[in-house]
Enzyme design. Structure first.
Site, PDB file in Angstrom:
ATOM      1  N   HIS A  43     -18.325 -34.002 -20.603  1.00  0.00           N
ATOM      2  CA  HIS A  43     -17.636 -35.254 -20.275  1.00  0.00           C
ATOM      3  C   HIS A  43     -17.156 -35.281 -18.822  1.00  0.00           C
ATOM      4  O   HIS A  43     -17.499 -36.221 -18.085  1.00  0.00           O
ATOM      5  CB  HIS A  43     -16.496 -35.515 -21.266  1.00  0.00           C
ATOM      6  CG  HIS A  43     -15.568 -36.602 -20.842  1.00  0.00           C
ATOM      7  ND1 HIS A  43     -15.973 -37.918 -20.695  1.00  0.00           N
ATOM      8  CD2 HIS A  43     -14.259 -36.579 -20.507  1.00  0.00           C
ATOM      9  CE1 HIS A  43     -14.947 -38.648 -20.297  1.00  0.00           C
ATOM     10  NE2 HIS A  43     -13.897 -37.850 -20.171  1.00  0.00           N
ATOM     11  N   HIS A  74     -10.249 -33.993 -14.290  1.00  0.00           N
ATOM     12  CA  HIS A  74      -9.344 -35.061 -14.742  1.00  0.00           C
ATOM     13  C   HIS A  74      -8.662 -34.798 -16.081  1.00  0.00           C
ATOM     14  O   HIS A  74      -7.598 -35.350 -16.336  1.00  0.00           O
ATOM     15  CB  HIS A  74     -10.045 -36.425 -14.740  1.00  0.00           C
ATOM     16  CG  HIS A  74     -10.923 -36.689 -15.906  1.00  0.00           C
ATOM     17  ND1 HIS A  74     -12.262 -36.348 -15.923  1.00  0.00           N
ATOM     18  CD2 HIS A  74     -10.661 -37.278 -17.094  1.00  0.00           C
ATOM     19  CE1 HIS A  74     -12.777 -36.722 -17.079  1.00  0.00           C
ATOM     20  NE2 HIS A  74     -11.833 -37.286 -17.812  1.00  0.00           N
ATOM     21  N   ASP A  75      -9.233 -33.976 -16.931  1.00  0.00           N
ATOM     22  CA  ASP A  75      -8.623 -33.708 -18.242  1.00  0.00           C
ATOM     23  C   ASP A  75      -7.989 -32.330 -18.375  1.00  0.00           C
ATOM     24  O   ASP A  75      -7.433 -32.014 -19.422  1.00  0.00           O
ATOM     25  CB  ASP A  75      -9.665 -33.875 -19.362  1.00  0.00           C
ATOM     26  CG  ASP A  75      -9.866 -35.317 -19.768  1.00  0.00           C
ATOM     27  OD1 ASP A  75      -8.940 -36.133 -19.582  1.00  0.00           O
ATOM     28  OD2 ASP A  75     -10.959 -35.638 -20.284  1.00  0.00           O
ATOM     29  N   GLU A 121      -4.136 -32.384 -19.020  1.00  0.00           N
ATOM     30  CA  GLU A 121      -3.835 -33.029 -20.306  1.00  0.00           C
ATOM     31  C   GLU A 121      -4.287 -32.186 -21.505  1.00  0.00           C
ATOM     32  O   GLU A 121      -3.610 -32.162 -22.530  1.00  0.00           O
ATOM     33  CB  GLU A 121      -4.572 -34.372 -20.317  1.00  0.00           C
ATOM     34  CG  GLU A 121      -4.119 -35.349 -21.345  1.00  0.00           C
ATOM     35  CD  GLU A 121      -4.776 -36.691 -21.092  1.00  0.00           C
ATOM     36  OE1 GLU A 121      -5.462 -37.175 -22.012  1.00  0.00           O
ATOM     37  OE2 GLU A 121      -4.631 -37.246 -19.995  1.00  0.00           O
ATOM     38  N   ASP A 122      -5.430 -31.522 -21.379  1.00  0.00           N
ATOM     39  CA  ASP A 122      -6.070 -30.901 -22.548  1.00  0.00           C
ATOM     40  C   ASP A 122      -6.108 -29.379 -22.556  1.00  0.00           C
ATOM     41  O   ASP A 122      -6.685 -28.789 -23.465  1.00  0.00           O
ATOM     42  CB  ASP A 122      -7.513 -31.413 -22.668  1.00  0.00           C
ATOM     43  CG  ASP A 122      -7.586 -32.896 -22.976  1.00  0.00           C
ATOM     44  OD1 ASP A 122      -6.567 -33.473 -23.406  1.00  0.00           O
ATOM     45  OD2 ASP A 122      -8.666 -33.480 -22.778  1.00  0.00           O
ATOM     46  N   ASP A 150     -14.140 -42.642 -16.204  1.00  0.00           N
ATOM     47  CA  ASP A 150     -13.759 -41.960 -17.445  1.00  0.00           C
ATOM     48  C   ASP A 150     -13.920 -42.922 -18.632  1.00  0.00           C
ATOM     49  O   ASP A 150     -14.481 -42.564 -19.667  1.00  0.00           O
ATOM     50  CB  ASP A 150     -12.316 -41.475 -17.309  1.00  0.00           C
ATOM     51  CG  ASP A 150     -11.778 -40.729 -18.511  1.00  0.00           C
ATOM     52  OD1 ASP A 150     -12.551 -40.080 -19.234  1.00  0.00           O
ATOM     53  OD2 ASP A 150     -10.548 -40.789 -18.710  1.00  0.00           O
TER      54      ASP A 150
END
Length: 167
Positions: A29, A54-55, A58-59, A118
């Site tokens: 992704h 980008h994630d 957050e993840d 995204d």
């Protein structure tokens, strides 16, 4: 070199994570988002790096401070505005997603462009694999898109059309 470093960093950070609907390694992704951003005229290396990363905040267990230390202020500022800020205690899903969208809208044109990329990649998966969730998702994304007025115009229109076509 910074982009190669970011790809390695994100690959390691997302190790053992898989996409919800396709069960592909999660890194597919961020790499897809990076490729979408690469197609935007005037994109920068920092934008490509932030797209890959980008994630991660957050993840994964990676902190924004680690992003700043490894990739600098420009990238960490982009990642900051690509990272959801809502918490479960902020209310129901609708309230949380609106809070996040309003946060993305405070980001730079570059951050907004990455966020739209995204959305484009996520929309492909959700439209195809999650028809029940699609109704909720499309309304959230249309709300967010309306706020992301600084994003690359062509990419913004592509995202809008993609949502409408799957309507």
């Amino acid at each position: 070199i910074m982009l190669d470093k970011a790809i390695q960093f994100a690959t390691e950070a997302h190790e053992g994570q898989y996409r919800k609907y396709t069960h592909e390694p999660y890194i597919t992704h961020p790499l897809a988002v990076m490729e979408i951003v690469r197609g935007v005229p005037g994109h920068t290396t920092e934008m490509l790096v932030a797209a890959v990363l980008h994630d991660v905040v957050e993840d994964t267990d990676v902190s924004l401070m680690q992003i700043q230390e490894e990739f600098g202020n420009v990238v960490s500022d982009l990642v900051l505005h690509l990272t959801d800020i809502s918490k479960p205690e902020d209310g129901n899903r609708l309230k949380r997603k609106r809070k996040d969208a309003e946060w993305y809208a405070q980001g730079s044109a570059e951050a907004q462009t990455i966020k739209v990329a995204d959305f484009i990649d996520n929309t492909r998966d959700i439209a195809q694999h999650a028809p029940k969730f699609w109704e909720t998702y499309k309304m959230e994304k249309l709300y967010a898109l309306d706020l992301l007025q600084l994003a690359d115009t062509d990419l913004w229109h592509q995202a809008h059309i993609q949502i409408k076509e799957n309507w």
